[in-house]
Design a protein around this motif. Structure first.
Motif, PDB file in Angstrom:
ATOM      1  N   PHE A 140       0.808  -1.252  -0.055  1.00 52.03           N
ATOM      2  CA  PHE A 140      -0.140   0.023   0.028  1.00 52.03           C
ATOM      3  C   PHE A 140       0.982   1.173  -0.081  1.00 52.03           C
ATOM      4  CE2 PHE A 140      -3.389   2.683   2.439  1.00 52.03           C
ATOM      5  CZ  PHE A 140      -4.050   2.662   1.257  1.00 52.03           C
ATOM      6  N   ARG A 141       0.357   2.501   0.373  1.00 49.69           N
ATOM      7  CA  ARG A 141       1.209   3.661   0.268  1.00 49.69           C
ATOM      8  C   ARG A 141       1.128   4.088   1.906  1.00 49.69           C
ATOM      9  NH1 ARG A 141      -0.801   8.669  -2.195  1.00 49.69           N
ATOM     10  NH2 ARG A 141       0.453   9.449  -0.708  1.00 49.69           N
ATOM     11  N   THR A 154      10.397   0.071  -5.054  1.00 48.45           N
ATOM     12  CA  THR A 154      10.012  -0.661  -6.317  1.00 48.45           C
ATOM     13  C   THR A 154      11.003  -0.173  -7.208  1.00 48.45           C
ATOM     14  OG1 THR A 154       8.700   1.248  -7.097  1.00 48.45           O
ATOM     15  CG2 THR A 154       7.603  -0.380  -5.410  1.00 48.45           C
ATOM     16  N   LYS A 159       9.809   5.433  -5.714  1.00 49.93           N
ATOM     17  CA  LYS A 159       8.342   5.144  -5.278  1.00 49.93           C
ATOM     18  C   LYS A 159       8.649   3.708  -4.297  1.00 49.93           C
ATOM     19  CE  LYS A 159       6.339   7.863  -8.257  1.00 49.93           C
ATOM     20  NZ  LYS A 159       5.410   8.981  -7.877  1.00 49.93           N
ATOM     21  N   PHE A 160       7.753   3.946  -3.416  1.00 46.11           N
ATOM     22  CA  PHE A 160       7.768   2.852  -2.438  1.00 46.11           C
ATOM     23  C   PHE A 160       6.413   2.477  -2.017  1.00 46.11           C
ATOM     24  CE2 PHE A 160      11.655   5.217  -1.691  1.00 46.11           C
ATOM     25  CZ  PHE A 160      12.742   4.254  -1.457  1.00 46.11           C
ATOM     26  N   TYR A 161       6.070   1.174  -1.825  1.00 45.85           N
ATOM     27  CA  TYR A 161       4.937   0.461  -1.265  1.00 45.85           C
ATOM     28  C   TYR A 161       5.064   0.619   0.171  1.00 45.85           C
ATOM     29  CZ  TYR A 161       3.761  -1.807  -5.602  1.00 45.85           C
ATOM     30  OH  TYR A 161       3.379  -2.457  -7.053  1.00 45.85           O
ATOM     31  N   HIS A 493      -7.730   9.720  -1.354  1.00 49.36           N
ATOM     32  CA  HIS A 493      -8.679   8.992  -1.999  1.00 49.36           C
ATOM     33  C   HIS A 493      -9.798   8.745  -1.034  1.00 49.36           C
ATOM     34  CE1 HIS A 493      -5.450   7.046   0.247  1.00 49.36           C
ATOM     35  NE2 HIS A 493      -6.218   5.924   0.477  1.00 49.36           N
TER      36      HIS A 493
ATOM     37  N   ASP B 539      -1.723   1.051  -7.436  1.00 49.04           N
ATOM     38  CA  ASP B 539      -2.912   1.124  -7.214  1.00 49.04           C
ATOM     39  C   ASP B 539      -3.491   2.657  -7.525  1.00 49.04           C
ATOM     40  OD1 ASP B 539      -5.216   1.964  -5.479  1.00 49.04           O
ATOM     41  OD2 ASP B 539      -4.447   0.749  -3.722  1.00 49.04           O
ATOM     42  N   MET B 541      -6.327   3.959  -7.379  1.00 47.59           N
ATOM     43  CA  MET B 541      -6.961   4.678  -6.457  1.00 47.59           C
ATOM     44  C   MET B 541      -6.285   5.524  -5.107  1.00 47.59           C
ATOM     45  SD  MET B 541      -9.746   2.984  -3.902  1.00 47.59           S
ATOM     46  CE  MET B 541      -8.530   2.238  -2.917  1.00 47.59           C
ATOM     47  N   ALA B 542      -5.209   4.697  -4.757  1.00 45.13           N
ATOM     48  CA  ALA B 542      -4.593   5.530  -3.442  1.00 45.13           C
ATOM     49  C   ALA B 542      -3.258   6.075  -4.053  1.00 45.13           C
ATOM     50  CB  ALA B 542      -4.497   4.776  -2.561  1.00 45.13           C
ATOM     51  N   ALA B 544      -0.503   4.171  -4.722  1.00 43.77           N
ATOM     52  CA  ALA B 544       0.740   3.474  -4.269  1.00 43.77           C
ATOM     53  C   ALA B 544       1.213   2.684  -5.479  1.00 43.77           C
ATOM     54  CB  ALA B 544       0.310   2.287  -3.228  1.00 43.77           C
ATOM     55  N   PRO B 545       2.586   2.735  -5.646  1.00 44.81           N
ATOM     56  CA  PRO B 545       3.760   3.267  -4.616  1.00 44.81           C
ATOM     57  C   PRO B 545       3.749   4.792  -4.717  1.00 44.81           C
ATOM     58  CG  PRO B 545       4.714   2.209  -6.345  1.00 44.81           C
ATOM     59  CD  PRO B 545       3.215   1.988  -6.674  1.00 44.81           C
TER      60      PRO B 545
END
Lengths: 568, 568
Positions: A140-141, A154, A159-161, A493, B539, B541-542, B544-545
Motif C-alpha cells: 500500500f502507500r 519498487t 517510489k515505495f510501497y 482517495h 494502485d 485509487m490510492a 501506491a507506490p
C-alpha cells in the motif's frame, strides 16, 4: 519378553511393543536409531494388561503390538536439546531450532487451538452472520500518523510501497463499496523496533459493518468470542462489563485495567484474605483532596522495599509529582510510618484508617499531581506490586483460566501531542467518529470531545479496539485539516470516497496473537506463533533479515548508507 | 398515485413505493438527492399488483411500501461513471474509483463467491480432514532462485527482509515440526514487473502433508475443489484426467493444455462441425517424420492472414525452426497451396489428406525443428488461431461454465538454464523430489530424471502446482551443490532441519485468484480481487507506490539512487 518404545505424532505419545523374533531383531537396530528419527509402525492396538496402565498418559491404557516396523528417516544423534525439556531450554536456542521446538505438545496444542479459533471466527461471521471475507492489499502507500510503517522499494525510482499497519482504510472503502459486512483475519505490520513481546508482523481479526451502532459491534464481538472459545476452557460470560475511560483511569490508573484483582473498598475483607491489591479512588478529606491513593492490603512485607525503590525511580522520571508511601499501623499502636506520617494529625490518621479500612501491615501509597499522570503512576505501581507479590508465590490474579474481559468506552477523541509540542493528535486514529453528544465540542473545544471508540481489555491487556467511523467527508476534512492540522493529501482517495454516498459504519479489530497467548496461558505471544521473530525482530532460525545482493539494490534504485561509525 | 424509486444494497435491487402525502413530500426532496446517495427506508413488503411484475428483477414480484424514509448521506451529484454502466467504462477509470466499481453486482458476487470458496476450503481441510491452519511469516529472507522478491529495509544497516514468493520453506519446516497436515490461504509476493494479469501480491491455497503419496494429494485436491465449488455452477467431475508432460507437449504444444478444444483425429468429424481446432501428434510418413503438425478445421478463412503474420513473428524470434503453412484443397481440386505445397508429391498430399481427414478449407501447419520448442511454437499458434476465431464470433472453447481440469505429471526434474548458460536449473524448485524410478539418473544423467511434480491445469491455465518434496538432507544437499551448483548457505536452516528426522511429505498450492477468475468467467484476475493493482503494479485509487519522507529513508539507512537521466 517384549521390547518397548514410545512413538510421538501430532496427536501425542503411544507405547509400542515388539514381541516376535523378527521384531526383536528390529529392536536391536532401533537401539542404534537416534531419538527424533521418523519410523513407521503397523500392528494391533491392544489394551495393556492389568497393572501396566499409565494414568499420566492419554494413551496409557493401550499399546500398539507391532508387526511391521520401518525406519523412514534417521535423525542426527546430536540434538541441540530434547523436545520434552522445552521449559528448561533457553528461548534463544529453541528459536534457532524452531522446527524441533514445534514438536513439543504445548506448541502443537497452541497452533491447533489457534487454527480452530480462526475457523470458528469465520464460521460465526461468514456462515452465520453474512460477513464477506475480503482480502485487502499488503502493498500500500504511506498512511499519516500511527506506527512506523515498513517501506518496500519498487523498480520505479523513488517510489515505495508500505506494508499497512491495519486494513483500516480498505475496510472503510469496502463500506463505501457496498460490502456492508466485511471480515478478514489480516496480517498487519508495524515497525516498532526492539520491544519485548511485540512482533513486526501480527494478526488481527478485523471486521466492519455498515448501518451499525457501537453497542451492536460490542454485542457481536462478545458473541463471536463466545462462539470461538475453546471447549477445553471454561466458557466465558457475556455481556462483558463496560467502564468509562475516566473511571478506568481513576480507579485503576490505566485505560486497560486488570480487573482480576479488585479495588472496591467494600470487598476489602475478602481481598485481604487473598492477599490482593486494590486501588481506591478515594477523596482524602484533608491535605490530599482529589489525589488518588493505592492501598495494598497486607502489602507491607512484600512492598516496602519495592515501593521505596519504585518511588525513587518514578520520582526521577516523573519529576513534578509527589509519591508518598505510608505504612499504617505497622507498629500496632495505630501510628503510621513513612515520609508523610509525621505531618498528619491524629484525626487525619484515624479518619483515613477508617475510610480505607486500613489494618496493621497494610501499605498505603498516596500520589499527588495532575490527575491523569498521577493515576497512571499509581496504576503502574499497583501492577508492579502485584508482580512482586506473585514472584514471591502469592496468587494475586487468580488461576490461569480466569478471563476478565472489559469494555473501556468514552475515550477522548483527541489528546495533547505525545511529543509535547503544541496541538492535538488523535487518541486512536483520525477516522474515529466523535460522540454524537459532542459534535459541537469538536468545533469549539476539541480537547474535551469524546469519541465513539471502544477498547476490549482482557486481564489488563488490550486485545481489541474499534470505533464508529466518520462517514461524512466534511467532518473528516475538518478534523484532518483544522483540528489535527495534517496534510490530508495522502488520504485524498478516502476523502474523495466519502463523497459518493458512504453509509454510516463502524468496526473492530481483535489482536489475535495476544488474545491467543492470554487464552492459552502463555507468557509470550511467541508461544502462539509458528515462526515468531525474537524481540529484536530477527528470525533466529533462518537469519532474517539478511544482506541482499547488490544487483537487487540496483534494481530497486536504492543504496545502503554506511552505518554511522560511532554506532554500536 | 405513488412515487417509485429503486434502492440497491448488497443483496440487489428493490423497488420502493411512496404513497402517503407525507412520503410524497419526501419524494420531492428525493428528486434533489443525487444517485448513489445512502437512504434508510422502512415499510411493508407487498406483492406487486398483477401486470406490474418484473421478471427480469430478482425482487420483481414485490415492492416496499415505505412509511419512513431518511437520507443518511448524500452523494456528490457528479459521478465519474454510473455503476450499472461498468462494462462500458474504461478499466483505468474504474480502478481509480474502485469503491464505486465495487458496488456493481458482478464484483459484489465475485467477492461473495470468493469468500464462500475460502470458507469451504477451510471447512474441508481443517474441519473435515484434520488440517491445521497455520500462518507463516511475510517478513523473511532472500530465497535462491525463483521470481524476484521484494526487499524490505530494516533499521539494521544493510539488513533486509524479503516478502516470500510462497510459504514453501515454512511448510516444509512445519512438516519437520510435526504439524503433519498444514494448510493456509497465503498471501504471496512476486515482483515480476509490468505483466498483464499478474499481481505483485497474490493468494494461494497452500497445503502440505506428511506420509503422503502424489496420488493422495491429487485426490484430496479434487475432493477439495468439489467441496468448494459454488452450487450456482455446474458440479465438477472427478477424478480429473492425467496427462504426462511429454504427451502434453506432443499433443498440445504446452505443459498446460487447453483441452476444451480437442485434437484427436478420431473425433475430427464432430469437431469440424463445431468449427474447432485440433492438433495431431502426427507422424507424417514422408519428409516430415516426427515433426508436429497443427490442423485447423475450416481454419483457412480465419487464419490465413494471422498464420502468415505469426509465422513471420515466430520465425524472427525462434529462428532455427521452420514453420510451414499449407492450405489443402482450398481450390477444391485436392491440390494444396502454401510454401511447401509444391514440393510434396501427389502421393504425399493424398496420404496426408487421408491421414489427417483434411477437407477443403482446412488449414494445415507443419513445423520442423527441435522437439520441445517446435511443439511450443505450434501450441502457441493453436491458441492464437483459436483466439482469432473467437474474436470473429465462433465459439471454439464452449460455454463459460465448461471447466476442463487436467493433471499434468511426470515433469522433468531439471531443465537447461533458461538464460542459455551452461548447466541445469530446477524445472520447478530445488525441493522437488525425484521420481522414485529415476533416483539413479539424478546422479548419472540428471537432465533425464523425472520429478514427482504435478501441475493442475484448468482451461489451459495453470491453477496449481505441487510435488512430493525431498526429505533426505543428503539428497537435498547433493542436488543444490552438485547438480544445481548454487550457494546453499541461504538454505542452511532447511538443510539442517532435514537432519532431525523429517517425515516424507508433499503438498500443493492452488492459485486462488486465477482459479476464481476462470470459475467466475472473468477476463481478468482484477475482477476477483477487491483492490487490485494495475498491470504496472500501481494502485490507481490510492496512488501506491508513492514517495516516502527522507526521515523514513534515513531510519532505514537507504538512499534513493538518482534515476538515470536517459530513462523515460
Amino acid at each position: 519378553m517384549g521390547y518397548f518404545l514410545v512413538i510421538r505424532d501430532r496427536h501425542g505419545l503411544t507405547q509400542v511393543v515388539l514381541e516376535s523374533t523378527e521384531e526383536l531383531n528390529n529392536a536391536e537396530i532401533l537401539e542404534s536409531v537416534p531419538l527424533e528419527s521418523v519410523i513407521s509402525v503397523s500392528g494391533t492396538v491392544r489394551e495393556r494388561v492389568d497393572g501396566q496402565h499409565n494414568e499420566k498418559m492419554a494413551t496409557g491404557h493401550i499399546e500398539l503390538h507391532a508387526d511391521a516396523l520401518r525406519i523412514l528417516n534417521c535423525s542426527t544423534p546430536k540434538l541441540p536439546f530434547e523436545v520434552h525439556e522445552k521449559k528448561k531450554v533457553k528461548e534463544t536456542l529453541r528459536m534457532e531450532y524452531r522446527y524441533l521446538d514445534l514438536r513439543h505438545s504445548i506448541l502443537q496444542r497452541n497452533l491447533q487451538v489457534r487454527s480452530d479459533f480462526c475457523f470458528k471466527a469465520r464460521e460465526f461471521l461468514c456462515k452465520n452472520n453474512g460477513f464477506v471475507d475480503v482480502e485487502t492489499p499488503a502493498l500500500f502507500r504511506k498512511t499519516p500518523g500511527g506506527a512506523r510503517e515498513f517501506i518496500v522499494p519498487t523498480h520505479s525510482p523513488g517510489k515505495f510501497y508500505t506494508l499497512p499497519q491495519s486494513p483500516q482504510q480498505f475496510k472503510q472503502l469496502l463500506m463505501v463499496g457496498g460490502i456492508d459486512r466485511y471480515m478478514q483475519i489480516a496480517k498487519c505490520f508495524r515497525d516498532e523496533g526492539a520491544k519485548a513481546d511485540r512482533q513486526p508482523e501480527f494478526t488481527q481479526i478485523d471486521l466492519e459493518m455498515s448501518f451499525v451502532k457501537q453497542e451492536q459491534i460490542q454485542e457481536l464481538t462478545e458473541q463471536l468470542l463466545k462462539h470461538c472459545w475453546p471447549e477445553s476452557l471454561p466458557a466465558i460470560k457475556t455481556p462483558f462489563p463496560r467502564m468509562k475511560y475516566g473511571d478506568a483511569m481513576k480507579r485503576y490508573g490505566s485505560d486497560k485495567p486488570d480487573t482480576r484483582f479488585k479495588m472496591k473498598a467494600s470487598t476489602l475483607s475478602l481481598i485481604k484474605l487473598l492477599h490482593q491489591i486494590y486501588v481506591i479512588p478515594i477523596i482524602l478529606a484533608i491535605k490530599f483532596r482529589c489525589r488518588p491513593a493505592i492501598v495494598c492490603a497486607k502489602g507491607e512485607r512484600f512492598a516496602r522495599r519495592r515501593a521505596r525503590h519504585d518511588r525513587r525511580g518514578y520520582r526521577k522520571t516523573l519529576c513534578p509529582w509527589r509519591l508518598l508511601a505510608l505504612f499504617p499501623s505497622s507498629s500496632a499502636d495505630g501510628s503510621w510510618q513513612g515520609s508523610l506520617a509525621d505531618q498528619l494529625g491524629e484525626d487525619c490518621v484515624s479518619q483515613v484508617t477508617q475510610y480505607m479500612w486500613l489494618e496493621p501491615g497494610d501499605l498505603l501509597v498516596i500520589a499527588a499531581g495532575e490527575h491523569i499522570p498521577t493515576c497512571s503512576l499509581l496504576g503502574k505501581l499497583r501492577l508492579s506490586i502485584a508482580d512482586e507479590m506473585e514472584s514471591k508465590g502469592h496468587n494475586v490474579r487468580g488461576d490461569d483460566n480466569r478471563m476478565n474481559f472489559l469494555w473501556v468506552v468514552d475515550f477522548p477523541l483527541f489528546l495533547p501531542k505525545e511529543d509535547g509540542s503544541e496541538g492535538l493528535e488523535s487518541a486512536h486514529h483520525p477516522f474515529t467518529a466523535p460522540h454524537p453528544d459532542d459534535l459541537e465540542l469538536v468545533h469549539k473545544q476539541p480537547e474535551n470531545a469524546r469519541s465513539q471508540h471502544y477498547d476490549l481489555v482482557l486481564n489488563g491487556q488490550e486485545v481489541g479496539g474499534g470505533s464508529i467511523r466518520i462517514h461524512d467527508s466534511n467532518i473528516q476534512s475538518y478534523i484532518l485539516q483544522c483540528v489535527l492540522k495534517v496534510d490530508s493529501e495522502p488520504l485524498s482517495h478516502l476523502l474523495e470516497a466519502l463523497k459518493y454516498g458512504c453509509p454510516p459504519h463502524g468496526g473492530i479489530a481483535l489482536g489475535l496473537d495476544r488474545l491467543m497467548a492470554i487464552m492459552m496461558g502463555s507468557k509470550s505471544i511467541r508461544e502462539v506463533i509458528a515462526f515468531p521473530k525474537n524481540s529484536e525482530g530477527k528470525d533466529a532460525m533462518a537469519q532474517a533479515p539478511s544482506a541482499v545482493p547488490q544487483e537487487d539494490l540496483d534494481y530497486y534504485n536504492v543504496q545502503c548508507k554506511q552505518p554511522p561509525k560511532t554506532a554500536s
